[in-house]
Write a protein that holds these residues in place. Structure first.
Motif, mmCIF file in Angstrom:
data_model
loop_
_atom_site.group_PDB
_atom_site.id
_atom_site.type_symbol
_atom_site.label_atom_id
_atom_site.label_comp_id
_atom_site.label_asym_id
_atom_site.label_seq_id
_atom_site.Cartn_x
_atom_site.Cartn_y
_atom_site.Cartn_z
ATOM 1 N N LEU A 1 -8.144 2.482 9.778
ATOM 2 C CA LEU A 1 -7.127 3.537 9.674
ATOM 3 C C LEU A 1 -7.159 4.273 8.344
ATOM 4 O O LEU A 1 -6.917 5.489 8.297
ATOM 5 C CB LEU A 1 -5.733 2.946 9.901
ATOM 6 C CG LEU A 1 -5.419 2.479 11.318
ATOM 7 C CD1 LEU A 1 -4.001 1.909 11.389
ATOM 8 C CD2 LEU A 1 -5.565 3.621 12.314
ATOM 9 N N ARG A 2 -7.463 3.570 7.257
ATOM 10 C CA ARG A 2 -7.435 4.234 5.948
ATOM 11 C C ARG A 2 -8.446 5.379 5.904
ATOM 12 O O ARG A 2 -8.193 6.416 5.274
ATOM 13 C CB ARG A 2 -7.698 3.217 4.846
ATOM 14 C CG ARG A 2 -7.328 3.701 3.454
ATOM 15 C CD ARG A 2 -7.279 2.546 2.453
ATOM 16 N NE ARG A 2 -6.144 1.649 2.691
ATOM 17 C CZ ARG A 2 -4.919 1.875 2.227
ATOM 18 N NH1 ARG A 2 -4.659 2.977 1.531
ATOM 19 N NH2 ARG A 2 -3.950 1.009 2.461
ATOM 20 N N ALA A 3 -9.564 5.215 6.590
ATOM 21 C CA ALA A 3 -10.570 6.284 6.626
ATOM 22 C C ALA A 3 -10.170 7.419 7.559
ATOM 23 O O ALA A 3 -10.808 8.476 7.551
ATOM 24 C CB ALA A 3 -11.920 5.707 7.067
ATOM 25 N N ARG A 4 -9.112 7.218 8.348
ATOM 26 C CA ARG A 4 -8.689 8.244 9.316
ATOM 27 C C ARG A 4 -7.414 8.964 8.877
ATOM 28 O O ARG A 4 -6.830 9.713 9.660
ATOM 29 C CB ARG A 4 -8.456 7.592 10.686
ATOM 30 C CG ARG A 4 -9.707 6.954 11.291
ATOM 31 C CD ARG A 4 -9.360 6.229 12.589
ATOM 32 N NE ARG A 4 -8.812 7.154 13.584
ATOM 33 C CZ ARG A 4 -8.189 6.769 14.705
ATOM 34 N NH1 ARG A 4 -8.021 5.472 14.945
ATOM 35 N NH2 ARG A 4 -7.721 7.653 15.550
ATOM 36 N N LEU A 5 -7.010 8.786 7.643
ATOM 37 C CA LEU A 5 -5.778 9.417 7.179
ATOM 38 C C LEU A 5 -5.838 10.939 7.228
ATOM 39 O O LEU A 5 -4.804 11.605 7.253
ATOM 40 C CB LEU A 5 -5.445 8.959 5.756
ATOM 41 C CG LEU A 5 -4.877 7.541 5.629
ATOM 42 C CD1 LEU A 5 -4.718 7.158 4.158
ATOM 43 C CD2 LEU A 5 -3.540 7.440 6.347
ATOM 44 N N GLY A 6 -7.038 11.478 7.238
ATOM 45 C CA GLY A 6 -7.184 12.932 7.337
ATOM 46 C C GLY A 6 -6.924 13.478 8.727
ATOM 47 O O GLY A 6 -6.823 14.705 8.899
ATOM 48 N N ASN B 1 3.385 -5.261 13.568
ATOM 49 C CA ASN B 1 2.549 -4.303 14.295
ATOM 50 C C ASN B 1 1.081 -4.525 13.968
ATOM 51 O O ASN B 1 0.220 -4.531 14.857
ATOM 52 C CB ASN B 1 2.952 -2.873 13.925
ATOM 53 C CG ASN B 1 4.012 -2.290 14.823
ATOM 54 O OD1 ASN B 1 3.725 -1.534 15.737
ATOM 55 N ND2 ASN B 1 5.271 -2.644 14.577
ATOM 56 N N GLY B 2 0.787 -4.701 12.682
ATOM 57 C CA GLY B 2 -0.599 -4.944 12.288
ATOM 58 C C GLY B 2 -1.135 -6.236 12.863
ATOM 59 O O GLY B 2 -2.308 -6.324 13.265
ATOM 60 N N ALA B 3 -0.282 -7.269 12.933
ATOM 61 C CA ALA B 3 -0.703 -8.554 13.491
ATOM 62 C C ALA B 3 -1.061 -8.425 14.969
ATOM 63 O O ALA B 3 -2.074 -8.968 15.433
ATOM 64 C CB ALA B 3 0.417 -9.586 13.308
ATOM 65 N N VAL B 4 -0.236 -7.678 15.716
ATOM 66 C CA VAL B 4 -0.514 -7.497 17.146
ATOM 67 C C VAL B 4 -1.752 -6.635 17.352
ATOM 68 O O VAL B 4 -2.609 -6.929 18.199
ATOM 69 C CB VAL B 4 0.703 -6.877 17.854
ATOM 70 C CG1 VAL B 4 0.364 -6.549 19.308
ATOM 71 C CG2 VAL B 4 1.890 -7.828 17.805
ATOM 72 N N ALA C 1 -0.159 -0.168 4.400
ATOM 73 C CA ALA C 1 -0.335 -1.439 3.689
ATOM 74 C C ALA C 1 0.246 -2.602 4.493
ATOM 75 O O ALA C 1 -0.324 -3.701 4.532
ATOM 76 C CB ALA C 1 0.327 -1.366 2.314
ATOM 77 N N ALA C 2 1.380 -2.365 5.151
ATOM 78 C CA ALA C 2 1.984 -3.416 5.971
ATOM 79 C C ALA C 2 1.105 -3.745 7.172
ATOM 80 O O ALA C 2 0.919 -4.921 7.514
ATOM 81 C CB ALA C 2 3.364 -2.976 6.434
ATOM 82 N N LEU C 3 0.559 -2.723 7.824
ATOM 83 C CA LEU C 3 -0.348 -2.970 8.952
ATOM 84 C C LEU C 3 -1.552 -3.791 8.497
ATOM 85 O O LEU C 3 -1.969 -4.745 9.161
ATOM 86 C CB LEU C 3 -0.817 -1.646 9.556
ATOM 87 C CG LEU C 3 0.227 -0.766 10.248
ATOM 88 C CD1 LEU C 3 -0.407 0.548 10.687
ATOM 89 C CD2 LEU C 3 0.836 -1.471 11.447
ATOM 90 N N GLU C 4 -2.096 -3.416 7.347
ATOM 91 C CA GLU C 4 -3.268 -4.132 6.828
ATOM 92 C C GLU C 4 -2.915 -5.568 6.459
ATOM 93 O O GLU C 4 -3.720 -6.485 6.696
ATOM 94 C CB GLU C 4 -3.829 -3.376 5.617
ATOM 95 C CG GLU C 4 -4.453 -2.026 5.996
ATOM 96 C CD GLU C 4 -4.820 -1.189 4.787
ATOM 97 O OE1 GLU C 4 -5.680 -0.304 4.923
ATOM 98 O OE2 GLU C 4 -4.241 -1.398 3.689
ATOM 99 N N TYR C 5 -1.731 -5.775 5.896
ATOM 100 C CA TYR C 5 -1.312 -7.138 5.561
ATOM 101 C C TYR C 5 -1.219 -7.984 6.836
ATOM 102 O O TYR C 5 -1.704 -9.124 6.876
ATOM 103 C CB TYR C 5 0.039 -7.109 4.847
ATOM 104 C CG TYR C 5 0.506 -8.479 4.392
ATOM 105 C CD1 TYR C 5 0.263 -8.915 3.102
ATOM 106 C CD2 TYR C 5 1.164 -9.345 5.270
ATOM 107 C CE1 TYR C 5 0.673 -10.182 2.679
ATOM 108 C CE2 TYR C 5 1.581 -10.610 4.858
ATOM 109 C CZ TYR C 5 1.326 -11.021 3.567
ATOM 110 O OH TYR C 5 1.721 -12.283 3.160
ATOM 111 N N GLY C 6 -0.603 -7.437 7.869
ATOM 112 C CA GLY C 6 -0.473 -8.188 9.112
ATOM 113 C C GLY C 6 -1.810 -8.486 9.746
ATOM 114 O O GLY C 6 -2.041 -9.593 10.266
#
Length: 375
Positions: free
Chosen positions: A316-321, A301-304, A359-364
């Motif tokens: 996305l990490r800054a939008r967790l709120g 998903n992260g790759a796409v 973390a998986a999205l970021e890895y991709g």
């Protein structure tokens, strides 16, 4: 291209489809819609073979009773959000000629698109399931009447109502969309039509409050759709331009073609688990084969996302709120594994599930973004 209309010009009637034995529940749903023209559509043959088709036929055909622009049909275990009537008017004003679903379950193909819409800001996604979600579905009133006649045709009792609705909208040339975020959640009433083994079917991104001004754009999906099939447990890469089972590819093959290798994926998963306090608590809940499958699916998903919408994952990490972003991240794992793991226990570790998915999205996005030619 649909021409948006003023929400004030949209007049909506509603029917709640149900079995007579659950009319009390259906009545509560009708009241909760906040729509003045909301009634019940009860199964005319309650002792007949279990099927949603009979009450759906009555429900969609009931549009003929009202002088409205649109007719909404809900199932008796739908849970509309606060301000639902206003939200419905706004979405139908944005897409007045479409069939608009206000719920899609968290493990479906369309749910993946809904997550991408949450991340990118689109207000609706096309339906890419082999059915149209019918927990809460609205159509222009004339089309709803026509759908009721279509469902009443002889010989349509063998298929579920949602698959018959897909046949109808394709025949009619009508766009089938899902509103994002979903203003309807799915309740926990026992299934009357044999769906008890499907596990919890919750919204991919439920918004509990009214959507004040939905974005009018519809997500244009790329061709590759990473999907972990909740029935088979097999992750695959679906080509939306050629979505037939024979053309579905191994997700491992897809990731490899984008530059990911098995050793790197495994070390990335280990690092992601180690980086989150208490993340090891997920291991008893997610046996290694399931953990690997959801990791690979979220990485893809992260790759796409990175290939199609560069930079979205990185923000996305800054939008967790944002509640709807957190919800979209929280639903991928339980949605895909709902028949294989204890989703109630998993909910107790929600923050770890969100962290693992992100973390998986970021890895991709970082290690194997899908190339433009693949999209």
């Amino acid at each position: 291209m649909h021409t948006p209309q003023s929400p004030q010009s949209i007049r909506v009637s509603a029917s709640v489809m149900s079995h007579p034995s659950r009319s009390d529940s259906a009545g509560r749903v009708a009241e909760r819609t906040g729509l003045p023209l909301a009634g019940l559509a009860l199964d005319p043959e309650p002792d007949g073979p279990p099927t949603a088709l009979r009450s759906a036929t009555v429900a969609f055909g009931s549009a003929a009773r009202y002088d409205t622009t649109h007719h909404l049909v809900l199932q008796d275990d739908a849970r509309p959000a606060e301000g639902f009537a206003q939200t419905v008017q706004r979405y139908l004003g944005a897409h007045p000629e479409a069939a608009v679903s206000f719920f899609v379950e968290w493990g479906s193909r369309t749910a993946t698109l809904a997550r991408w819409a949450v991340f990118t800001g689109a207000g609706a996604v096309p339906v890419v399931n082999p059915y149209v979600p019918t927990v809460a579905l609205a159509l222009p009133s004339e089309l709803s009447v026509a759908l009721g006649r279509f469902l009443a045709e002889e010989g349509r009792t063998a298929e579920p109502d949602d698959r018959e609705v897909l046949r109808f909208v394709r025949r009619a040339g009508v766009s089938a969309l899902v509103a994002v975020p979903n203003p309807v959640e799915h309740g926990e009433l026992p299934s009357l039509v044999g769906n008890a083994g499907h596990g919890a079917r919750l919204s991919v991104c439920f918004a509990s409050e009214a959507v004040a001004a939905p974005d009018t754009s519809v997500l244009e999906p790329p061709r590759p759709l990473p999907h972990l099939n909740w029935i088979t447990g097999v992750p695959s890469l679906i080509n939306l331009d050629n979505d037939v089972p024979e053309a579905h590819l191994s997700l491992a093959w897809g990731l490899a073609s984008w530059g990911a290798d098995e050793a790197g994926l495994a070390s990335g998963l280990t690092a992601a688990l180690a980086a989150r306090t208490g993340a090891d608590s997920l291991r008893p809940l997610l046996p290694q084969p399931h953990l690997t499958s959801v990791w690979h699916t979220a990485v893809a998903n992260g790759a796409v996302l990175e290939g199609r919408w560069p930079g979205v994952v990185g923000g996305l990490r800054a939008r967790l709120g944002e509640p709807v972003v957190e919800r979209a991240l929280a639903t991928l794992v339980p949605g895909a594994l709902r028949t294989r793991v204890d989703v109630t226990a998993l909910e107790e570790h929600r923050s770890e599930v969100v962290g693992l998915t992100l973390a998986a999205l970021e890895y991709g996005a970082e290690h194997c973004p899908a190339p433009k030619e693949a999209l």
